[in-house]
Design a protein around this motif. Structure first.
Motif, mmCIF file in Angstrom:
data_model
loop_
_atom_site.group_PDB
_atom_site.id
_atom_site.type_symbol
_atom_site.label_atom_id
_atom_site.label_comp_id
_atom_site.label_asym_id
_atom_site.label_seq_id
_atom_site.Cartn_x
_atom_site.Cartn_y
_atom_site.Cartn_z
ATOM 1 N N THR A 250 0.692 -1.183 0.036
ATOM 2 C CA THR A 250 0.007 -0.042 0.034
ATOM 3 C C THR A 250 1.013 1.490 -0.047
ATOM 4 O O THR A 250 2.183 1.063 0.502
ATOM 5 C CB THR A 250 -0.918 0.047 1.185
ATOM 6 N N GLY A 251 0.329 2.469 -0.617
ATOM 7 C CA GLY A 251 1.096 3.556 -0.621
ATOM 8 C C GLY A 251 2.447 3.217 -1.586
ATOM 9 O O GLY A 251 3.540 3.738 -1.390
ATOM 10 N N ALA A 252 2.039 2.621 -2.666
ATOM 11 C CA ALA A 252 3.294 2.123 -3.598
ATOM 12 C C ALA A 252 3.504 3.171 -4.515
ATOM 13 O O ALA A 252 4.568 2.834 -5.423
ATOM 14 C CB ALA A 252 2.521 0.760 -4.245
ATOM 15 N N ALA B 103 -2.567 2.272 -4.319
ATOM 16 C CA ALA B 103 -2.416 3.572 -4.035
ATOM 17 C C ALA B 103 -3.714 4.482 -4.870
ATOM 18 O O ALA B 103 -4.260 3.778 -5.708
ATOM 19 C CB ALA B 103 -1.076 4.321 -4.520
ATOM 20 N N ARG B 104 -3.975 5.593 -4.369
ATOM 21 C CA ARG B 104 -4.979 6.269 -4.891
ATOM 22 C C ARG B 104 -4.724 6.814 -6.521
ATOM 23 O O ARG B 104 -5.438 6.955 -7.188
ATOM 24 C CB ARG B 104 -5.445 7.569 -4.437
ATOM 25 N N SER B 105 -3.420 6.923 -6.792
ATOM 26 C CA SER B 105 -2.924 7.494 -8.116
ATOM 27 C C SER B 105 -2.807 6.524 -9.054
ATOM 28 O O SER B 105 -1.531 5.964 -9.219
ATOM 29 C CB SER B 105 -1.572 8.337 -7.858
ATOM 30 N N ALA B 106 -3.902 6.442 -9.955
ATOM 31 C CA ALA B 106 -3.804 5.145 -11.062
ATOM 32 C C ALA B 106 -2.806 5.784 -12.009
ATOM 33 O O ALA B 106 -2.075 4.629 -12.467
ATOM 34 C CB ALA B 106 -5.136 5.311 -11.721
ATOM 35 N N GLU B 107 -2.329 6.842 -12.368
ATOM 36 C CA GLU B 107 -1.410 7.248 -13.329
ATOM 37 C C GLU B 107 -0.113 6.731 -12.974
ATOM 38 O O GLU B 107 0.705 6.307 -13.586
ATOM 39 C CB GLU B 107 -1.626 8.848 -13.835
ATOM 40 N N SER B 108 0.193 7.163 -11.560
ATOM 41 C CA SER B 108 1.607 6.770 -11.025
ATOM 42 C C SER B 108 1.701 5.368 -10.958
ATOM 43 O O SER B 108 2.888 4.660 -11.210
ATOM 44 C CB SER B 108 1.783 7.453 -9.698
ATOM 45 N N ILE C 282 -3.194 -1.493 -8.931
ATOM 46 C CA ILE C 282 -4.655 -1.468 -8.249
ATOM 47 C C ILE C 282 -4.869 -0.291 -7.518
ATOM 48 O O ILE C 282 -4.544 -0.152 -6.434
ATOM 49 C CB ILE C 282 -4.854 -2.589 -7.533
ATOM 50 N N PRO C 283 -5.502 0.765 -8.520
ATOM 51 C CA PRO C 283 -5.930 1.988 -7.830
ATOM 52 C C PRO C 283 -7.009 1.504 -6.525
ATOM 53 O O PRO C 283 -7.795 0.997 -6.803
ATOM 54 C CB PRO C 283 -6.614 2.863 -8.812
ATOM 55 N N TYR D 30 2.983 -5.284 2.633
ATOM 56 C CA TYR D 30 3.745 -4.120 3.244
ATOM 57 C C TYR D 30 2.685 -2.775 3.459
ATOM 58 O O TYR D 30 2.382 -2.271 2.252
ATOM 59 C CB TYR D 30 5.056 -3.876 2.293
ATOM 60 N N ALA D 31 2.335 -2.728 4.489
ATOM 61 C CA ALA D 31 1.254 -1.739 4.827
ATOM 62 C C ALA D 31 2.392 -0.210 4.947
ATOM 63 O O ALA D 31 2.525 -0.083 6.107
ATOM 64 C CB ALA D 31 0.302 -1.870 6.144
ATOM 65 N N ASN D 32 2.203 0.218 3.884
ATOM 66 C CA ASN D 32 3.259 1.487 3.886
ATOM 67 C C ASN D 32 2.510 2.695 3.661
ATOM 68 O O ASN D 32 3.102 3.810 4.083
ATOM 69 C CB ASN D 32 4.203 1.246 2.603
ATOM 70 N N ALA D 33 1.293 2.918 3.446
ATOM 71 C CA ALA D 33 0.467 3.922 3.421
ATOM 72 C C ALA D 33 0.431 4.784 4.593
ATOM 73 O O ALA D 33 0.356 4.296 5.776
ATOM 74 C CB ALA D 33 -1.014 3.589 2.839
ATOM 75 N N GLY D 34 0.755 6.119 4.126
ATOM 76 C CA GLY D 34 0.717 6.955 5.645
ATOM 77 C C GLY D 34 0.762 8.432 5.186
ATOM 78 O O GLY D 34 1.033 8.676 4.121
#
Length: 223
Positions: A8-10, A33-38, A53-54, A81-85
């Motif tokens: 997450t937060g990838a 992550a939320r950013s599909a383009e990235s 996977i957006p 890996y729970a990385n989003a923050g």
């Protein structure tokens, strides 16, 4: 069959660096992550071993569906890996912004819980690993820092989850860095830890033998 890591937060920073390092080490990587383009750009760079996977990690159903997509593509899930923050712009309690705290807690605490809840059934099948990004701020006290308090939760949760996962042969590790040169800060920090340093720590944890459970890796800048 190659092992599979969900991150997450990838889309940038530590998450993106970890995706590249894990893929180089032979892992399949599911990128959330939320950013599909990235995500698409990163997945294209990595190649067939990557699945973009957006996903809003504060959305429990979205996480469940992301896990389903991951196992449908790669067959299994071996590690997470729970990385989003995130952080806050208004430090302190008295002058802090409760609306910012709401978002902070949802991402730094609830999203970690949701990620664990959605992935543990698959990790149980593979006796897998759950890794989460903590912080130096989760090991020391910082005046009025709600962000620090969320990372204290992460460190406590990781220890408790490690004991739960131990019952089925799984493992949990918290990666605890000091200052890392990411977009988290307004100014570049070239002399501090780099995202690749954290990625190397994650891969080290992933590659430990079954007899070894690394519970925490604490990294500090050498400057």
């Amino acid at each position: 069959m190659a092992k599979t890591l969900l991150i997450t937060g990838a889309s940038s920073g530590i998450g993106a660096a970890t995706a590249k390092a894990a893929a180089k080490a032979g892992w399949n990587v599911a990128l959330l992550a939320r950013s599909a383009e990235s995500l698409d750009t990163l997945a294209e760079e990595i190649g067939d071993a990557a699945l973009a996977i957006p996903c809003d990690v504060t959305d429990r159903q979205a996480l469940v569906e992301a896990v389903e997509q991951t196992t449908a593509r790669f067959g299994k899930l071996d590690a997470v890996y729970a990385n989003a923050g995130t952080g806050v712009n208004s430090p302190g309690i008295e002058q802090g912004d409760p609306d910012e705290w709401h978002d902070l807690i949802h991402i730094n605490i609830l999203a970690v819980l949701y990620t664990a809840h959605a992935t543990l059934p698959e990790l149980r099948k593979t006796k897998g690993q759950f890794i989460v990004t903590g912080s130096k701020a989760g090991r020391e006290h910082f005046k009025g820092s709600v962000y620090s308090a969320t990372k204290w939760f992460v460190h406590g949760f990781a220890g408790n989850l490690a004991e739960e996962m131990r019952e089925f042969g799984g493992r949990c590790c918290v990666i605890s860095p000091g200052m890392v040169n990411t977009a988290f800060f307004d100014e570049p920090k070239p002399s501090k830890l780099q995202p690749e340093d954290i990625a190397d720590a994650v891969v080290f944890t992933l590659e430990q033998p079954d007899t070894s459970s690394v519970r925490e890796i604490h990294l500090m800048p050498n400057d």
